[in-house]
Motif scaffolding. Structure first.
Motif, PDB file in Angstrom:
ATOM      1  N   ASN A   2       0.879   4.252  -2.851  1.00 23.93           N
ATOM      2  CA  ASN A   2       0.706   5.679  -2.572  1.00 23.93           C
ATOM      3  C   ASN A   2       1.883   6.494  -3.094  1.00 23.93           C
ATOM      4  O   ASN A   2       1.703   7.601  -3.631  1.00 23.93           O
ATOM      5  CB  ASN A   2       0.539   5.900  -1.071  1.00 23.93           C
ATOM      6  N   TYR A  21       1.499   6.968  -6.821  1.00 22.50           N
ATOM      7  CA  TYR A  21       0.508   8.012  -7.122  1.00 22.50           C
ATOM      8  C   TYR A  21       1.135   9.395  -6.942  1.00 22.50           C
ATOM      9  O   TYR A  21       0.926  10.308  -7.751  1.00 22.50           O
ATOM     10  CB  TYR A  21      -0.721   7.875  -6.224  1.00 22.50           C
ATOM     11  N   GLU A  22       1.924   9.571  -5.874  1.00 28.55           N
ATOM     12  CA  GLU A  22       2.599  10.846  -5.638  1.00 28.55           C
ATOM     13  C   GLU A  22       3.621  11.129  -6.736  1.00 28.55           C
ATOM     14  O   GLU A  22       3.805  12.280  -7.161  1.00 28.55           O
ATOM     15  CB  GLU A  22       3.283  10.825  -4.270  1.00 28.55           C
ATOM     16  N   ASP A  61       0.817  -1.215   0.000  1.00 27.41           N
ATOM     17  CA  ASP A  61       0.000   0.000   0.000  1.00 27.41           C
ATOM     18  C   ASP A  61       0.851   1.264   0.000  1.00 27.41           C
ATOM     19  O   ASP A  61       0.539   2.245  -0.695  1.00 27.41           O
ATOM     20  CB  ASP A  61      -0.937   0.015   1.213  1.00 27.41           C
ATOM     21  N   GLU A  62       1.915   1.257   0.796  1.00 28.18           N
ATOM     22  CA  GLU A  62       2.767   2.444   0.858  1.00 28.18           C
ATOM     23  C   GLU A  62       3.456   2.699  -0.478  1.00 28.18           C
ATOM     24  O   GLU A  62       3.597   3.850  -0.921  1.00 28.18           O
ATOM     25  CB  GLU A  62       3.807   2.286   1.965  1.00 28.18           C
TER      26      GLU A  62
END
Length: 238
Positions: A193, A196-197, A189-190
């Motif tokens: 994210n 996406y960033e 998950d990290e």
């Protein structure tokens, strides 16, 4: 194009006889070698002319309706620091930009290619005709040195983007069956994210999704009108 074809099917059959009756004689006066053959040929020409005239009338009406209801806008040529390349007559558009000193970013965008039922305002899913349209777009990021390309396959919903897949490949792919990595949602998950960033820093974000939906909505109308005009021009040719 069902909205066009259905009225044509209903109207052409119903009005062909009336149009034939209204047509002046289309038969060129020639020496009568066989009256029966000439009569059949004359009727065939009249029916064909009536049918084509009815199709042309419906096409003109539909084009006029689309232009009067909500005429297409001049397509945008930029989004932020991206240059937008319109591709008339195609189902794709392209965006390009440079990021930093070396990165080159290219985005290939489809027109609408799917949908899901729109959520109800009070929760749940709307079972009516309201839908959320889907756009697929592919982001290619290269360093300008002829090396590998980082590629994201993404979805653009009306106000958000989703990453579906992440690839690494060479500019000239020669491997028959390259390893393409896991599904994006299988990643930590990290890490998801962070990726996406990574895209957001390059202007690939929810605002882009909003822009793409507005752009493709306009292009969809433009291409529909263009398509009807091409059909009309073809039928009008003698």
């Amino acid at each position: 194009m069902a909205r066009l074809i259905r009225p044509i099917r209903r109207t052409v059959v119903a009005s062909s006889k009336t149009l034939i009756q209204q047509q002046p004689s289309l038969c060129i006066q020639k020496p009568i070698l066989n009256p029966h053959i000439q009569s059949r040929t004359c009727m065939s020409e009249m029916r064909r002319s009536a049918f084509e005239g009815n199709v042309l009338r419906l096409l003109r009406q539909e084009i006029q309706f689309e232009l009067e209801r909500s005429p297409p806008k001049q397509p945008a040529t930029k989004f932020g620091s991206f240059v937008v390349e319109e591709r008339p007559g195609e189902q794709w558009i392209r965006l390009r930009k440079k990021f930093g000193e070396k990165e080159e970013i290219k985005i290939e965008v489809t027109m609408f290619d799917g949908s899901i039922p729109a959520p109800k305002s009070g929760g749940g899913v709307d079972t009516g005709e309201d839908v959320e349209l889907h756009i697929t777009f592919i982001v290619n990021i290269s360093k300008g040195d002829g090396g590998d390309v980082l590629e994201f396959m993404c979805s653009a919903w009306p106000d958000s983007i989703d990453i579906q897949k992440l690839f690494m490949h060479g500019r000239d792919q020669t491997v028959a069956q390259p390893y393409t990595g896991p599904e994006f949602k299988e990643l930590d998950d990290e890490l998801q994210n962070s990726l996406y960033e990574f895209l957001e820093r390059r202007g690939i974000n929810d605002e882009l999704a909003v822009f793409l939906h507005e752009y493709v909505t306009n292009k969809d109308k433009t291409e529909f009108i263009r398509w009807m005009g091409s059909v009309k021009s073809f039928i009008e040719k003698k």
